[in-house]
Design a protein around this motif. Sequence first.
Motif, PDB file in Angstrom:
ATOM      1  N   ASN A  84      69.846  70.069  48.575  1.00  0.00           N
ATOM      2  CA  ASN A  84      69.213  69.841  47.276  1.00  0.00           C
ATOM      3  C   ASN A  84      69.684  68.528  46.642  1.00  0.00           C
ATOM      4  OD1 ASN A  84      67.521  70.399  45.122  1.00  0.00           O
ATOM      5  ND2 ASN A  84      69.090  71.559  44.005  1.00  0.00           N
ATOM      6  N   VAL A  85      69.633  67.446  47.444  1.00  0.00           N
ATOM      7  CA  VAL A  85      70.006  66.122  46.956  1.00  0.00           C
ATOM      8  C   VAL A  85      68.873  65.140  47.272  1.00  0.00           C
ATOM      9  CG1 VAL A  85      72.479  66.515  47.211  1.00  0.00           C
ATOM     10  CG2 VAL A  85      71.194  65.519  49.103  1.00  0.00           C
ATOM     11  N   ASP A  86      68.770  64.102  46.464  1.00  0.00           N
ATOM     12  CA  ASP A  86      67.725  63.092  46.654  1.00  0.00           C
ATOM     13  C   ASP A  86      68.254  61.784  47.226  1.00  0.00           C
ATOM     14  OD1 ASP A  86      65.623  64.685  45.631  1.00  0.00           O
ATOM     15  OD2 ASP A  86      66.271  64.237  43.585  1.00  0.00           O
ATOM     16  N   SER A  87      69.552  61.589  47.152  1.00  0.00           N
ATOM     17  CA  SER A  87      70.134  60.324  47.610  1.00  0.00           C
ATOM     18  C   SER A  87      70.188  60.270  49.131  1.00  0.00           C
ATOM     19  CB  SER A  87      71.544  60.161  47.038  1.00  0.00           C
ATOM     20  OG  SER A  87      72.366  61.249  47.433  1.00  0.00           O
ATOM     21  N   GLU A  88      70.293  59.053  49.658  1.00  0.00           N
ATOM     22  CA  GLU A  88      70.415  58.869  51.095  1.00  0.00           C
ATOM     23  C   GLU A  88      71.750  59.451  51.582  1.00  0.00           C
ATOM     24  OE1 GLU A  88      68.240  57.676  53.333  1.00  0.00           O
ATOM     25  OE2 GLU A  88      66.793  57.625  51.686  1.00  0.00           O
ATOM     26  N   LEU A  89      71.730  60.054  52.762  1.00  0.00           N
ATOM     27  CA  LEU A  89      72.923  60.663  53.330  1.00  0.00           C
ATOM     28  C   LEU A  89      73.484  59.763  54.422  1.00  0.00           C
ATOM     29  CD1 LEU A  89      71.710  64.367  53.612  1.00  0.00           C
ATOM     30  CD2 LEU A  89      72.916  63.266  51.723  1.00  0.00           C
ATOM     31  N   HIS A  90      74.793  59.668  54.475  1.00  0.00           N
ATOM     32  CA  HIS A  90      75.446  58.832  55.480  1.00  0.00           C
ATOM     33  C   HIS A  90      75.908  59.712  56.635  1.00  0.00           C
ATOM     34  CE1 HIS A  90      77.708  55.678  57.362  1.00  0.00           C
ATOM     35  NE2 HIS A  90      78.846  56.335  57.231  1.00  0.00           N
ATOM     36  N   LEU A  91      75.279  59.539  57.793  1.00  0.00           N
ATOM     37  CA  LEU A  91      75.650  60.270  58.997  1.00  0.00           C
ATOM     38  C   LEU A  91      76.210  59.286  60.020  1.00  0.00           C
ATOM     39  CD1 LEU A  91      73.542  62.220  57.614  1.00  0.00           C
ATOM     40  CD2 LEU A  91      73.096  63.092  59.905  1.00  0.00           C
ATOM     41  N   ARG A  92      77.320  59.653  60.656  1.00  0.00           N
ATOM     42  CA  ARG A  92      77.932  58.798  61.679  1.00  0.00           C
ATOM     43  C   ARG A  92      77.749  59.406  63.064  1.00  0.00           C
ATOM     44  NH1 ARG A  92      84.031  57.281  60.498  1.00  0.00           N
ATOM     45  NH2 ARG A  92      83.628  56.112  62.432  1.00  0.00           N
ATOM     46  N   PRO A  93      77.349  58.622  64.054  1.00  0.00           N
ATOM     47  CA  PRO A  93      77.244  59.161  65.408  1.00  0.00           C
ATOM     48  C   PRO A  93      78.622  59.536  65.941  1.00  0.00           C
ATOM     49  CG  PRO A  93      76.980  56.775  65.418  1.00  0.00           C
ATOM     50  CD  PRO A  93      76.996  57.192  63.980  1.00  0.00           C
ATOM     51  N   ALA A  94      78.690  60.643  66.642  1.00  0.00           N
ATOM     52  CA  ALA A  94      79.981  61.132  67.114  1.00  0.00           C
ATOM     53  C   ALA A  94      79.768  62.071  68.294  1.00  0.00           C
ATOM     54  CB  ALA A  94      80.722  61.854  65.985  1.00  0.00           C
ATOM     55  N   LYS A  95      80.871  62.561  68.836  1.00  0.00           N
ATOM     56  CA  LYS A  95      80.823  63.542  69.919  1.00  0.00           C
ATOM     57  C   LYS A  95      82.011  64.474  69.785  1.00  0.00           C
ATOM     58  CE  LYS A  95      83.360  60.577  73.195  1.00  0.00           C
ATOM     59  NZ  LYS A  95      83.289  59.884  74.506  1.00  0.00           N
ATOM     60  N   ILE A  96      81.899  65.641  70.411  1.00  0.00           N
ATOM     61  CA  ILE A  96      83.012  66.573  70.517  1.00  0.00           C
ATOM     62  C   ILE A  96      83.116  66.997  71.969  1.00  0.00           C
ATOM     63  CG2 ILE A  96      82.886  67.392  68.135  1.00  0.00           C
ATOM     64  CD1 ILE A  96      81.331  69.808  69.109  1.00  0.00           C
ATOM     65  N   THR A  97      84.276  67.433  72.374  1.00  0.00           N
ATOM     66  CA  THR A  97      84.487  67.836  73.759  1.00  0.00           C
ATOM     67  C   THR A  97      84.911  69.297  73.815  1.00  0.00           C
ATOM     68  OG1 THR A  97      86.792  67.074  73.699  1.00  0.00           O
ATOM     69  CG2 THR A  97      85.130  65.501  74.466  1.00  0.00           C
ATOM     70  N   GLY A  98      84.728  69.882  75.003  1.00  0.00           N
ATOM     71  CA  GLY A  98      85.118  71.276  75.209  1.00  0.00           C
ATOM     72  C   GLY A  98      84.027  72.270  74.859  1.00  0.00           C
ATOM     73  N   PHE A  99      82.860  71.776  74.393  1.00  0.00           N
ATOM     74  CA  PHE A  99      81.751  72.649  74.026  1.00  0.00           C
ATOM     75  C   PHE A  99      80.534  72.323  74.894  1.00  0.00           C
ATOM     76  CE2 PHE A  99      84.372  72.398  70.217  1.00  0.00           C
ATOM     77  CZ  PHE A  99      84.417  73.717  69.790  1.00  0.00           C
ATOM     78  N   GLU A 100      79.554  73.223  74.838  1.00  0.00           N
ATOM     79  CA  GLU A 100      78.257  72.968  75.450  1.00  0.00           C
ATOM     80  C   GLU A 100      77.175  73.594  74.589  1.00  0.00           C
ATOM     81  OE1 GLU A 100      77.426  74.924  79.152  1.00  0.00           O
ATOM     82  OE2 GLU A 100      78.697  76.656  78.659  1.00  0.00           O
ATOM     83  N   CYS A 101      75.961  73.063  74.716  1.00  0.00           N
ATOM     84  CA  CYS A 101      74.821  73.584  73.958  1.00  0.00           C
ATOM     85  C   CYS A 101      73.904  74.385  74.874  1.00  0.00           C
ATOM     86  CB  CYS A 101      74.032  72.440  73.318  1.00  0.00           C
ATOM     87  SG  CYS A 101      74.672  71.932  71.716  1.00  0.00           S
ATOM     88  N   LYS A 102      73.582  75.593  74.437  1.00  0.00           N
ATOM     89  CA  LYS A 102      72.551  76.393  75.091  1.00  0.00           C
ATOM     90  C   LYS A 102      71.435  76.605  74.075  1.00  0.00           C
ATOM     91  CE  LYS A 102      75.526  78.597  78.493  1.00  0.00           C
ATOM     92  NZ  LYS A 102      75.883  79.873  79.179  1.00  0.00           N
ATOM     93  N   LEU A 103      70.438  77.397  74.434  1.00  0.00           N
ATOM     94  CA  LEU A 103      69.312  77.618  73.537  1.00  0.00           C
ATOM     95  C   LEU A 103      69.270  79.074  73.085  1.00  0.00           C
ATOM     96  CD1 LEU A 103      66.416  75.552  75.160  1.00  0.00           C
ATOM     97  CD2 LEU A 103      67.732  74.998  73.107  1.00  0.00           C
TER      98      LEU A 103
END
Length: 339
Positions: A84-103
């Motif tokens: 619920n904000v209108d201002s631009e959001l600052h997101l930084r590219p990153a990574k984490i290790t030890g995890f995996e993505c499933k669906l």
Amino acid sequence: MPKTQQDKRVAAFDIPAPPPPPPPPENPTSKISPAVLNLKTAPPPQFFHRMALPSHQDLSPPPIGPYFFYGTLCHPPLLRQILNVDSELHLRPAKITGFECKLWGPYPALVDAGNPHNVVDGYVYRVETPAHAQRLAEYETGNYRAGPCQIIYTDGKTPLEEVGSTFQFVGDREDLDKGRFDLDVWLRRIGTRAGNRTPDRAANTQPALYEVYTVQFVGEPNHVAIYIETQPNEEVEKRKGLKYDVTGTILVGMEYRKQDCEDPILDATYVPDSKEKVATIATGDLERFERECCEATAPPASQVFLNGRRKDPSKPLYRCNHWADNVVKLAVEKGIFKT
């Protein structure tokens, strides 16, 4: 009770009641998950909203601080609407290790990989208030819980690493399937099939990631360029993007060039089937790619005399395709391109 302005802002992502579970499969040996069967029998709007399966109670409030996102929350317009904000959001590219993505149905589910070297790429947003942390937790439903993770930033800025949080799947792992979540595909689907339940700006906004291609044009030898599709569309005539290449000859030398363009497929000199996807790039990394990769890679210089004899026979000819290869390689090494 009348709806508040805040209620109206998040109404597009309200979670409908789930349909009743389907009957068991006719084949008792079937390995198809009941959750997958549920998705197959659900009406279209249900497929594009988180399923409200029985939640796992956790009385502790979600933490504040840096959050690592790897799925739908990587889309800034959606994140702004949830918070619920209108201002631009600052997101930084990153990574984490030890995890995996499933669906889990159409959504990514982060789980322990059992391998400390396994990498998941995403973006980090710093949550400043408990209210924002609570809104994120409510969006993720009780089947996800904020847990600790070691964040490794890939933009070269400080801090390079820090401890943060990420939403890990705590539901039934039997309901998960192998697969890859594609944010741009998800956004196109909800934009074309979810009707009025999806906010217009989510359907029409720029994607969080751009797709990167190499393309060839007829020549002797073929000319090679890098094409980043900034305005994807199912209709090829409506696609637009940016083309990066070098122009000139090995006789007089070449210079770097950036152009706005249509999909290269529409170019009369396009070599059929030569448009090859090589990576993705975050929308916020485009300027960095141009500055640190394209402009930093030297274009081919003059290498032959008028009679065709090489100026330096000990060196192989350096052409436009070699320049493009070097730019792509440099962008991958810097973490700007995600392969």
